[in-house]
Design an enzyme around this catalytic site. Structure first.
Site, PDB file in Angstrom:
ATOM      1  N   GLU A  49       0.853  -1.190   0.000  1.00  9.10           N
ATOM      2  CA  GLU A  49       0.000   0.000   0.000  1.00  9.10           C
ATOM      3  C   GLU A  49       0.889   1.241   0.000  1.00  9.10           C
ATOM      4  O   GLU A  49       1.772   1.378   0.841  1.00  9.10           O
ATOM      5  CB  GLU A  49      -0.896  -0.002   1.241  1.00  9.10           C
ATOM      6  CG  GLU A  49      -1.761   1.235   1.395  1.00  9.10           C
ATOM      7  CD  GLU A  49      -2.526   1.253   2.714  1.00  9.10           C
ATOM      8  OE1 GLU A  49      -3.428   2.086   2.869  1.00  9.10           O
ATOM      9  OE2 GLU A  49      -2.200   0.412   3.591  1.00  9.10           O
ATOM     10  N   GLU A  55      -8.655   9.260   6.768  1.00 15.95           N
ATOM     11  CA  GLU A  55      -8.608   8.360   7.908  1.00 15.95           C
ATOM     12  C   GLU A  55      -8.856   9.197   9.160  1.00 15.95           C
ATOM     13  O   GLU A  55      -7.948   9.874   9.650  1.00 15.95           O
ATOM     14  CB  GLU A  55      -7.252   7.657   7.991  1.00 15.95           C
ATOM     15  CG  GLU A  55      -7.024   6.638   6.904  1.00 15.95           C
ATOM     16  CD  GLU A  55      -5.721   5.875   7.095  1.00 15.95           C
ATOM     17  OE1 GLU A  55      -5.677   4.682   6.745  1.00 15.95           O
ATOM     18  OE2 GLU A  55      -4.744   6.473   7.602  1.00 15.95           O
TER      19      GLU A  55
END
Length: 377
Positions: free
Chosen positions: A157, A240
């Site tokens: 990622e 996030e």
């Protein structure tokens, strides 16, 4: 609204009042239906499609508190974000919009997964809306895997932190700094027990940007955390949040995957961009037109071109010609029409648009052709 016949007369014995009622009813029946409302999603992993090509997902996995996202025509906003989690652990969710595949949910018509070595460019534009009463990052995620998997977590990622608010940090530890896509970044490397994570953290907040995803993919390959024979499976832009987060928004998002060309953009193999953009404007109070010419100075043709740039704050496109320009503000992409999709070597294509503005008028700071920066004339 459709007009009623001007010769409408009351039949014998029909009152004028009743005729008025009938006219009102007829007008209501012919009126344009109201625009559809934005779609709000509160389900844990609920999602919807925007622009017919991207998926907006709620993606709440770190808390049982309620979270809702409202999908708009060009992005989404976080309309409810209850609860909080410790800032020294994982965030509570990743509300986002993506191109590609995420746990078998693939965006319509996506070119992903695609082998990294086959991708000549992956231009993307993003415009964020931030809040101050929350702890969060604004993260653009790029997912890579040795296989073209669409059904789960990938091996590596890449996280691009365009903003960070509060006492949070990426996974792992800082391993240095790097200049990627023309910007300086702190570089962090680590793992979360499921996949490797390479994070690029901006030293100050970036609210809108146009860039080539492949610049970060190539940097990751160069660091040995992926191979050129791996696959790019999805690109995602969102937040996030650790605490609160209501009001955060992705105002606009675009992502294109160009395959089959030469990596490095138009021009010589692996070389710099060979394009020049001229941007001529006619400005009046609260309005302007822009005539844009894109010249290919390379030795090979550029097909199915996209020109990405960021409109200065307060500017909005109201009409365009010779190209499709979307969204109307922030980080926009001008895409070729079928009639002008090829720019021959040494040739050029032109398009234009009309817009409105508030405050002081300014021109875009830069342009990218199929994800690679151009010179400005």
């Amino acid at each position: 609204m459709r007009r009623l016949p001007h010769r409408l007369r009351a039949p014998r014995g029909l009152s004028a009042a009743l005729l008025t009622v009938l006219a009102v009813v007829a007008a209501l029946m012919t009126a344009t239906p109201p625009a559809q409302a934005d779609t709000t999603i509160c389900e844990t992993y609920g999602s919807t499609t925007i622009q017919g090509r991207y998926v907006v997902q709620n993606n709440r996995w770190g808390t049982s508190a309620t979270q809702c996202v409202t999908a708009t025509d060009t992005g989404f906003r976080l309309t409810r974000a209850d609860g909080s989690v410790p800032t020294n652990g994982a965030p509570k969710s990743y509300p986002s919009v993506f191109n590609g595949c995420h746990y078998t949910n693939c965006s319509p018509g996506t070119a992903l997964p695609a082998r990294i070595s086959s991708i000549s460019g992956a231009p993307s534009s993003i415009s964020y809306g931030y809040v101050s009463d929350a702890v969060y990052n604004a993260s653009y995620d790029i997912w890579l895997d040795p296989t073209p998997r669409t059904d789960g977590v990938n091996r590596t990622e890449i996280m691009i932190w365009l903003n960070k608010v509060g006492p949070i940090q990426p996974i792992g530890s800082q391993v240095g700094t790097a200049t990627v896509a023309g910007r300086s970044w702190q570089v962090w490397s680590g793992g979360n027990g499921t996949n490797d994570v390479l994070s690029f953290v901006a030293p100050s907040a970036i609210s809108s940007w146009s860039f080539d995803v492949m610049d970060f993919v190539r940097e990751t390959v160069a660091r040995g955390m992926a191979g050129s024979d791996w696959y790019l499976t999805s690109v995602q832009a969102g937040f996030e949040p650790w605490q609160n987060g209501a009001g955060l928004a992705v105002n606009s998002f675009s992502s294109t995957i160009n395959t089959g060309g030469t990596p490095g953009g138009p021009g010589e193999p692996g070389g710099p961009a060979a394009c020049t953009v001229s941007y001529a404007t006619n400005v009046w109070q609260d309005g302007f037109t822009a005539n844009v010419t894109v010249r290919n100075e390379g030795s090979s043709a550029v097909d199915d071109w996209d020109l990405t740039f960021t409109l200065p704050s307060g500017q909005r496109v109201t009409h365009a010609w010779n190209a499709s320009v979307a969204p109307s503000s922030g980080a926009v992409t001008a895409s070729a029409l079928s009639s002008n999709a090829r720019i021959a070597p040494g040739g050029s294509q032109s398009f234009g648009f009309q817009g409105s503005y508030s405050g002081a008028f300014a021109q875009p700071a830069g342009f990218s052709l199929n994800g690679t920066a151009c010179r400005t004339a």
